[in-house]
Design an enzyme around this catalytic site. Structure first.
Site, short mmCIF file in Angstrom:
data_model
loop_
_atom_site.label_atom_id
_atom_site.label_comp_id
_atom_site.label_asym_id
_atom_site.label_seq_id
_atom_site.Cartn_x
_atom_site.Cartn_y
_atom_site.Cartn_z
CB VAL A 1 -56.73 -93.06 -51.70
CG1 VAL A 1 -56.55 -93.29 -53.18
CG2 VAL A 1 -58.20 -92.91 -51.34
CE LYS A 2 -60.87 -92.47 -48.33
NZ LYS A 2 -62.21 -93.02 -48.20
CB ALA A 3 -54.81 -94.25 -42.75
#
Ligand code: PLP
Length: 399
Positions: A195-197
């Site tokens: 879900v992170k960059a």
């Protein structure tokens, strides 16, 4: 269109749930991982150093150390800072539990600090309020993707011999006054969770200009061994020294291959996140909107990991839980980031924390909602979020 909310039996805005965050894997990512799988290296191989060089490059730092989660990055960095039993680590409570848990992993005590009500970021004042003679480190969290006030925090920390470990798991690609996140603290932890960059599956990276810290983190991620197997092979020796107690926090070459491929898209993805956030801002920005975006940080370049709105209590006839359920029924996968860490049963039962400790964060928690934000969202997805928000505020907001 019928105005009846889906939760009251009306037609939902969409039939498939739009998640709040999601990774984006393309054919080139698959090809990069496939190439790694066909290479000589499954775990520690050349792609680890390549990923570390890339991270040092984009953050403008001397050293980067790849590990197998953001949590491992926090743990290894606190260990490398020589934190231990009897030491206190100031952690803002508005974060994921791992920011505080890392202090416990090294035998130190997390001390929860409150946040600014507008940005939900740690401030120098809030940190200083929690400072004691035992305070050895602070872990500012770049909540939602906005950088904390590192210059002021740095000045304060130096005056009290406190080290700064930035938890930038939300803020890869961000900056403050033109200086990249990753270069703003003694050490910075990033996460490569989907879900992170950018994603490597599970993964994390520490960036720092401190060679001793980087060396200690490298040893720590490999059982406390002073060399890794590639170095030994290069030197033609079987000998290694275990010099301290470490962990197996190594990031496999296959994961590094994925992270490297994803990293080439970082700028475009942050720009796409920023464009979506700008549409939300425009929609909710009017005074009196029942959805209030967080305050922007002056001079900050936002990583836009999360788009968090507050639902000011006096502007709603229902609570946040009802609004949350109404969005979900409309097919919009809103979420809540975060329940303040000091309110979790573990901390309440073991450390006696509880309501009243951090009033700003506790008040925010009752009012926050994270709207979907990820680069692969289509224009239709964005329009669906706004349509659901309008529908719900027409039904539930105080007039
Ligand atoms: C995601 C996250 C972490 C932990 O990262 P993992 O890679 O999931 O271990 C730590 N802190 C914050 C603020 C995060 O969002």
């Amino acid at each position: 269109m019928s105005e009846r909310l889906a939760i009251e039996g009306g037609t939902p805005v969409r039939t498939t749930l739009l998640p709040y965050g999601r990774h984006w894997i393309d054919d080139d990512d698959v090809a990069a991982v496939t190439a790694a799988l066909r290479s000589d290296w499954l775990t520690t191989g050349p792609r680890v150093a390549e990923l570390e060089r890339a991270f040092a490059g984009i953050t403008g730092t001397q050293h980067a150390v790849a590990v197998n989660s953001g949590t491992a990055a926090l743990h290894a960095a606190l260990h490398a800072m020589r934190l231990g039993s009897g030491d206190e680590v100031i952690v803002p409570t508005m974060t994921f539990a791992a920011s505080a848990n890392a202090a416990l992993y090294v035998g130190a005590t997390p001390v929860f600090a409150d946040v600014d009500p507008g940005t939900l970021l740690l401030t120098v004042d809030e940190a200083d309020r929690r400072r004691t003679p035992r305070t050895r480190a602070v872990v500012p969290v770049d909540f939602a993707g906005q950088p904390c006030a590192y210059p002021a925090l740095g000045q304060w920390a130096r005056a009290h011999s406190i080290r700064i470990l930035a938890d930038a798991c939300h803020a890869l690609g961000g900056a403050l006054d033109g200086r990249p996140v990753g270069s703003l603290a003694d050490a910075t932890a990033f996460s490569l969770h989907p879900v992170k960059a950018i994603a490597s599956g599970e993964g994390g990276v520490i960036t720092t200009d401190d060679v001793d810290l980087a060396t200690r983190a490298r040893t720590f991620r490999n059982h406390g061994l002073s060399t890794d197997h590639r170095q030994r092979e290069g030197q033609g020796t079987w000998l290694y020294d275990m010099v301290e107690l470490g962990f197996n926090y190594r990031l496999p070459d296959t994961s590094c291959a994925l992270a490297l491929s994803q990293l080439s898209k970082l700028d475009a993805w942050i720009a796409r996140r920023a464009a979506i956030a700008a549409r939300y801002d425009e929609h909710f920005g009017s005074t009196g909107s029942a959805f209030r975006p967080l305050d922007p940080v002056p001079g900050g370049k936002h990583g836009h990991h999360l788009y968090v709105v507050r639902l000011p209590r006096q502007q709603w006839r229902v609570g946040r839980a009802e609004v949350f359920a109404a969005f979900r029924a409309e097919g919009i996968g809103v979420n809540v980031h975060y329940r303040p860490v000091h309110l979790h049963p573990f901390y309440r039962e073991r450390y006696g924390t509880g309501p009243g400790l951090c009033p700003n964060a506790e008040a925010a928690y009752e009012e926050i909602l994270s709207l979907p934000l990820f680069p692969r969202m289509t224009e239709t997805d964005v329009a669906d979020v706004l349509a659901a928000a309008d529908k719900i505020s027409r039904a539930y907001a105080a007039s």
